[in-house]
Motif scaffolding. Structure first.
Motif, PDB file in Angstrom:
ATOM      1  N   ILE A   1       0.830  -1.204   0.000  1.00  0.00           N
ATOM      2  CA  ILE A   1       0.000   0.000   0.000  1.00  0.00           C
ATOM      3  C   ILE A   1       0.863   1.252   0.000  1.00  0.00           C
ATOM      4  O   ILE A   1       0.634   2.194  -0.775  1.00  0.00           O
ATOM      5  CB  ILE A   1      -0.948  -0.008   1.217  1.00  0.00           C
ATOM      6  CG1 ILE A   1      -1.966  -1.149   1.088  1.00  0.00           C
ATOM      7  CG2 ILE A   1      -1.667   1.331   1.361  1.00  0.00           C
ATOM      8  CD1 ILE A   1      -2.823  -1.356   2.313  1.00  0.00           C
ATOM      9  N   ALA A   2       1.891   1.266   0.857  1.00  0.00           N
ATOM     10  CA  ALA A   2       2.729   2.455   0.985  1.00  0.00           C
ATOM     11  C   ALA A   2       3.494   2.751  -0.298  1.00  0.00           C
ATOM     12  O   ALA A   2       3.536   3.902  -0.768  1.00  0.00           O
ATOM     13  CB  ALA A   2       3.703   2.274   2.151  1.00  0.00           C
ATOM     14  N   LEU A   3       4.100   1.725  -0.894  1.00  0.00           N
ATOM     15  CA  LEU A   3       4.908   1.930  -2.089  1.00  0.00           C
ATOM     16  C   LEU A   3       4.045   2.103  -3.331  1.00  0.00           C
ATOM     17  O   LEU A   3       4.366   2.899  -4.214  1.00  0.00           O
ATOM     18  CB  LEU A   3       5.874   0.763  -2.271  1.00  0.00           C
ATOM     19  CG  LEU A   3       6.922   0.579  -1.165  1.00  0.00           C
ATOM     20  CD1 LEU A   3       7.750  -0.684  -1.409  1.00  0.00           C
ATOM     21  CD2 LEU A   3       7.833   1.807  -1.084  1.00  0.00           C
ATOM     22  N   GLY A   4       2.951   1.353  -3.411  1.00  0.00           N
ATOM     23  CA  GLY A   4       2.092   1.453  -4.587  1.00  0.00           C
ATOM     24  C   GLY A   4       1.478   2.831  -4.750  1.00  0.00           C
ATOM     25  O   GLY A   4       1.332   3.331  -5.863  1.00  0.00           O
ATOM     26  N   ALA A   5       1.136   3.474  -3.628  1.00  0.00           N
ATOM     27  CA  ALA A   5       0.517   4.798  -3.693  1.00  0.00           C
ATOM     28  C   ALA A   5       1.490   5.879  -4.144  1.00  0.00           C
ATOM     29  O   ALA A   5       1.067   6.978  -4.521  1.00  0.00           O
ATOM     30  CB  ALA A   5      -0.058   5.172  -2.321  1.00  0.00           C
ATOM     31  N   LEU A   6       2.797   5.586  -4.106  1.00  0.00           N
ATOM     32  CA  LEU A   6       3.802   6.564  -4.526  1.00  0.00           C
ATOM     33  C   LEU A   6       3.956   6.632  -6.037  1.00  0.00           C
ATOM     34  O   LEU A   6       4.621   7.538  -6.547  1.00  0.00           O
ATOM     35  CB  LEU A   6       5.164   6.226  -3.893  1.00  0.00           C
ATOM     36  CG  LEU A   6       5.238   6.318  -2.364  1.00  0.00           C
ATOM     37  CD1 LEU A   6       6.617   5.879  -1.884  1.00  0.00           C
ATOM     38  CD2 LEU A   6       4.924   7.727  -1.883  1.00  0.00           C
ATOM     39  N   SER A   7       3.364   5.687  -6.743  1.00  0.00           N
ATOM     40  CA  SER A   7       3.503   5.668  -8.202  1.00  0.00           C
ATOM     41  C   SER A   7       2.733   6.833  -8.816  1.00  0.00           C
ATOM     42  O   SER A   7       1.859   7.437  -8.177  1.00  0.00           O
ATOM     43  CB  SER A   7       2.966   4.345  -8.755  1.00  0.00           C
ATOM     44  OG  SER A   7       1.552   4.318  -8.655  1.00  0.00           O
ATOM     45  N   PRO A   8       3.039   7.188 -10.085  1.00  0.00           N
ATOM     46  CA  PRO A   8       2.297   8.278 -10.756  1.00  0.00           C
ATOM     47  C   PRO A   8       0.794   8.025 -10.842  1.00  0.00           C
ATOM     48  O   PRO A   8       0.012   8.962 -11.000  1.00  0.00           O
ATOM     49  CB  PRO A   8       2.933   8.311 -12.155  1.00  0.00           C
ATOM     50  CG  PRO A   8       4.293   7.727 -11.976  1.00  0.00           C
ATOM     51  CD  PRO A   8       4.138   6.682 -10.920  1.00  0.00           C
ATOM     52  N   LEU A   9       0.381   6.760 -10.731  1.00  0.00           N
ATOM     53  CA  LEU A   9      -1.042   6.437 -10.807  1.00  0.00           C
ATOM     54  C   LEU A   9      -1.770   6.663  -9.491  1.00  0.00           C
ATOM     55  O   LEU A   9      -2.986   6.516  -9.425  1.00  0.00           O
ATOM     56  CB  LEU A   9      -1.220   4.977 -11.238  1.00  0.00           C
ATOM     57  CG  LEU A   9      -0.714   4.621 -12.639  1.00  0.00           C
ATOM     58  CD1 LEU A   9      -0.839   3.124 -12.872  1.00  0.00           C
ATOM     59  CD2 LEU A   9      -1.500   5.398 -13.690  1.00  0.00           C
ATOM     60  N   GLY A  10      -1.056   6.988  -8.423  1.00  0.00           N
ATOM     61  CA  GLY A  10      -1.678   7.183  -7.125  1.00  0.00           C
ATOM     62  C   GLY A  10      -2.192   5.868  -6.555  1.00  0.00           C
ATOM     63  O   GLY A  10      -1.531   4.834  -6.651  1.00  0.00           O
ATOM     64  N   GLN A  11      -3.394   5.903  -5.996  1.00  0.00           N
ATOM     65  CA  GLN A  11      -3.943   4.698  -5.374  1.00  0.00           C
ATOM     66  C   GLN A  11      -4.212   3.583  -6.378  1.00  0.00           C
ATOM     67  O   GLN A  11      -4.173   2.404  -6.021  1.00  0.00           O
ATOM     68  CB  GLN A  11      -5.226   5.047  -4.624  1.00  0.00           C
ATOM     69  CG  GLN A  11      -4.991   5.916  -3.388  1.00  0.00           C
ATOM     70  CD  GLN A  11      -6.272   6.224  -2.637  1.00  0.00           C
ATOM     71  OE1 GLN A  11      -7.369   5.951  -3.115  1.00  0.00           O
ATOM     72  NE2 GLN A  11      -6.136   6.794  -1.445  1.00  0.00           N
ATOM     73  N   ARG A  12      -4.430   3.929  -7.623  1.00  0.00           N
ATOM     74  CA  ARG A  12      -4.608   2.879  -8.639  1.00  0.00           C
ATOM     75  C   ARG A  12      -3.331   2.071  -8.807  1.00  0.00           C
ATOM     76  O   ARG A  12      -3.367   0.894  -9.179  1.00  0.00           O
ATOM     77  CB  ARG A  12      -5.037   3.490  -9.969  1.00  0.00           C
ATOM     78  CG  ARG A  12      -6.419   4.150  -9.916  1.00  0.00           C
ATOM     79  CD  ARG A  12      -6.859   4.654 -11.275  1.00  0.00           C
ATOM     80  NE  ARG A  12      -8.123   5.379 -11.185  1.00  0.00           N
ATOM     81  CZ  ARG A  12      -9.323   4.816 -11.214  1.00  0.00           C
ATOM     82  NH1 ARG A  12      -9.414   3.496 -11.345  1.00  0.00           N
ATOM     83  NH2 ARG A  12     -10.417   5.542 -11.127  1.00  0.00           N
ATOM     84  N   GLY A  13      -2.206   2.694  -8.521  1.00  0.00           N
ATOM     85  CA  GLY A  13      -0.940   1.980  -8.618  1.00  0.00           C
ATOM     86  C   GLY A  13      -0.821   0.853  -7.603  1.00  0.00           C
ATOM     87  O   GLY A  13      -0.056  -0.099  -7.810  1.00  0.00           O
ATOM     88  N   ILE A  14      -1.566   0.934  -6.503  1.00  0.00           N
ATOM     89  CA  ILE A  14      -1.553  -0.139  -5.504  1.00  0.00           C
ATOM     90  C   ILE A  14      -2.068  -1.435  -6.130  1.00  0.00           C
ATOM     91  O   ILE A  14      -1.471  -2.507  -5.966  1.00  0.00           O
ATOM     92  CB  ILE A  14      -2.403   0.253  -4.285  1.00  0.00           C
ATOM     93  CG1 ILE A  14      -1.770   1.447  -3.564  1.00  0.00           C
ATOM     94  CG2 ILE A  14      -2.586  -0.929  -3.340  1.00  0.00           C
ATOM     95  CD1 ILE A  14      -2.637   2.024  -2.468  1.00  0.00           C
ATOM     96  N   PHE A  15      -3.155  -1.350  -6.869  1.00  0.00           N
ATOM     97  CA  PHE A  15      -3.742  -2.557  -7.445  1.00  0.00           C
ATOM     98  C   PHE A  15      -2.973  -3.014  -8.672  1.00  0.00           C
ATOM     99  O   PHE A  15      -2.946  -4.218  -8.973  1.00  0.00           O
ATOM    100  CB  PHE A  15      -5.215  -2.316  -7.761  1.00  0.00           C
ATOM    101  CG  PHE A  15      -6.027  -2.065  -6.528  1.00  0.00           C
ATOM    102  CD1 PHE A  15      -6.253  -3.074  -5.615  1.00  0.00           C
ATOM    103  CD2 PHE A  15      -6.528  -0.800  -6.251  1.00  0.00           C
ATOM    104  CE1 PHE A  15      -6.978  -2.853  -4.461  1.00  0.00           C
ATOM    105  CE2 PHE A  15      -7.254  -0.558  -5.099  1.00  0.00           C
ATOM    106  CZ  PHE A  15      -7.476  -1.587  -4.200  1.00  0.00           C
ATOM    107  N   LEU A  16      -2.332  -2.083  -9.367  1.00  0.00           N
ATOM    108  CA  LEU A  16      -1.431  -2.502 -10.437  1.00  0.00           C
ATOM    109  C   LEU A  16      -0.264  -3.289  -9.849  1.00  0.00           C
ATOM    110  O   LEU A  16       0.152  -4.321 -10.406  1.00  0.00           O
ATOM    111  CB  LEU A  16      -0.916  -1.281 -11.204  1.00  0.00           C
ATOM    112  CG  LEU A  16      -0.018  -1.576 -12.406  1.00  0.00           C
ATOM    113  CD1 LEU A  16      -0.769  -2.406 -13.439  1.00  0.00           C
ATOM    114  CD2 LEU A  16       0.488  -0.276 -13.032  1.00  0.00           C
ATOM    115  N   GLY A  17       0.236  -2.834  -8.699  1.00  0.00           N
ATOM    116  CA  GLY A  17       1.287  -3.577  -8.012  1.00  0.00           C
ATOM    117  C   GLY A  17       0.802  -4.950  -7.565  1.00  0.00           C
ATOM    118  O   GLY A  17       1.540  -5.941  -7.643  1.00  0.00           O
ATOM    119  N   CYS A  18      -0.450  -5.041  -7.109  1.00  0.00           N
ATOM    120  CA  CYS A  18      -1.016  -6.343  -6.729  1.00  0.00           C
ATOM    121  C   CYS A  18      -1.059  -7.292  -7.920  1.00  0.00           C
ATOM    122  O   CYS A  18      -0.775  -8.495  -7.785  1.00  0.00           O
ATOM    123  CB  CYS A  18      -2.422  -6.152  -6.167  1.00  0.00           C
ATOM    124  SG  CYS A  18      -2.488  -5.428  -4.511  1.00  0.00           S
TER     125      CYS A  18
END
Length: 399
Positions: A351-368
């Protein structure tokens, strides 16, 4: 007329699963409230107490199941879990400070929390079919649908000690059902030959394949925990819906889990477990990519079908797979349960690292999605490792 008396015996396992699931579903969501209301614990204090408690539970889930394997005493340990639950409730009601409550949670709560582990270990040891094991897992999921709302209602009506009293009542019922299971198991053991050993998904002793599968499941459990934990925030802050929709989405997901588990459990008697886990991982990848792209409630609700398939494969067939791979019904079940604990720990950095991506919170699920793909790759490597091991075992000696 000879088949009539068997029905109560068949009902004991579902009844036990429902009671143990309800006990956990009452205590787990209410524990933070109990620590806060009974001992005046702050948020920080609660965090540390729960961390210590979970660490003790992790160790207990490694040591006690291994002891049960050596002594073939799964039902006896299950009975002890019920007794320790009553002792834990009494200790939490009697002590007046948070440190002593934490000691009680570690010493009594850690072993007491192994009830479902011992139940599944008993089923495996008795040679129970995959479909029946996964059906039992579905019953525990059903208990979780009603447990948390019931826990909050009891606390609102009778306070922290009220929920402890309710847990004591359920523990007494657990002791009664376990005693009945022990009696019937002793009679059945004297009347039937040793159960055939369930088929293996990987050759026994394939350490490389086992390590790869365990690592894959930590990733699978981590992404599942991430989606469940972060859903309410994601629905409100990124998709822009009312917080009520977060609860609706999670409720639909829980409702779909039960039929998905029952369907995939029957497939598990016919299809290799690694294959079903791979199918579940593919469904998980599609689910997380869909979450990253979702813009409205309809998409969120439809995606829960994929989520249910993924959960059924990981949470249901995964349990049977671990029991195939790892010697000892208790240890294998305990290790599977611990992948969930480890996955919950890993979900924080996701959650912490995924939210740092340019996609914001959507990056969390892309990371998943990426981590689930990595888990799928590990499952594939495990299957190849099993193939190489099988081919090597077939070579003639000295050839």
């Amino acid at each position: 007329m000879t088949g009539a008396p068997a029905r109560p015996s068949r009902l004991l396992i579902p009844a036990s699963a429902l009671l143990w699931g309800l006990q956990i579903a009452l205590l787990s969501p209410a524990l933070a409230l109990i620590l806060s209301t009974l001992y005046g614990a702050s948020t920080t204090d609660i965090g540390w107490s729960l961390a210590i408690y979970n660490t003790g539970g992790f160790l207990a889930s490694l040591l006690i199941p291994a002891w049960a394997d050596r002594h073939r005493s799964y039902l006896q340990v299950l009975l002890a879990c019920g007794v320790l639950t009553i002792a834990l409730a009494g200790a939490l009601a009697a002590v007046t400070s948070l440190p002593w409550a934490t000691v009680a949670l570690v010493v009594l709560g850690g072993p007491a929390g192994l009830g479902t582990t011992m139940l599944f270990a008993h089923l495996r040891s008795a040679g129970t079919a995959t479909s029946s094991i996964v059906d039992t897992r579905a019953i525990i999921s059903a208990a979780w649908m009603g447990g948390p709302p019931l826990a909050t209602a009891i606390i609102g009506w009778a306070g922290g000690r009220g929920i402890l009293a309710a847990i004591v009542v359920i523990a007494l019922l657990n002791i009664a059902t376990t005693a009945a299971m022990m009696s019937r198991h002793r009679r059945a053991a004297s009347e039937r030959p040793e159960a055939a050993r369930p088929r293996e998904s990987l050759p026994p002793g394939s350490r490389t394949g086992t390590v790869l599968v365990v690592a894959a499941f930590v990733l699978f459990q981590a992404t599942n925990a991430t989606a469940m934990t972060f859903m309410a925030i994601y629905v409100t802050q990124t998709i822009g819906l009312a917080v009520l929709w977060g609860g609706i989405v999670l409720g639909v997901a829980a409702a779909l889990e039960v039929p998905a588990l029952m369907i995939i459990g029957r497939l598990g008697d016919k299809v290799p477990h690694l294959t079903l886990v791979a199918v579940g991982a593919v469904a998980g990848i599609a689910y997380y990519l869909g979450l990253a792209l979702a813009t409205g409630p309809v998409a969120l609700l439809l995606l829960q079908v994929l989520n249910a398939v993924c959960f059924a494969a990981i949470g249901g067939i995964g349990l049977a797979l671990f029991q195939d791979l790892i010697p000892g019904a208790g240890l294998s079940t305990g290790l599977f349960m611990n992948t969930r604990r480890l996955g919950a720990i890993v979900s924080g950095p996701i959650i912490a690292l995924g939210a740092l991506s340019p996609l914001g919170q959507r990056g969390i699920f892309l990371g998943c999605a990426v981590l689930t793909l990595l888990g799928l790759a590990l499952v594939h490597l495990a299957r190849r490792s099993a193939g190489r091991r099988a081919a090597k075992d077939q070579l003639p000696v000295g050839g």
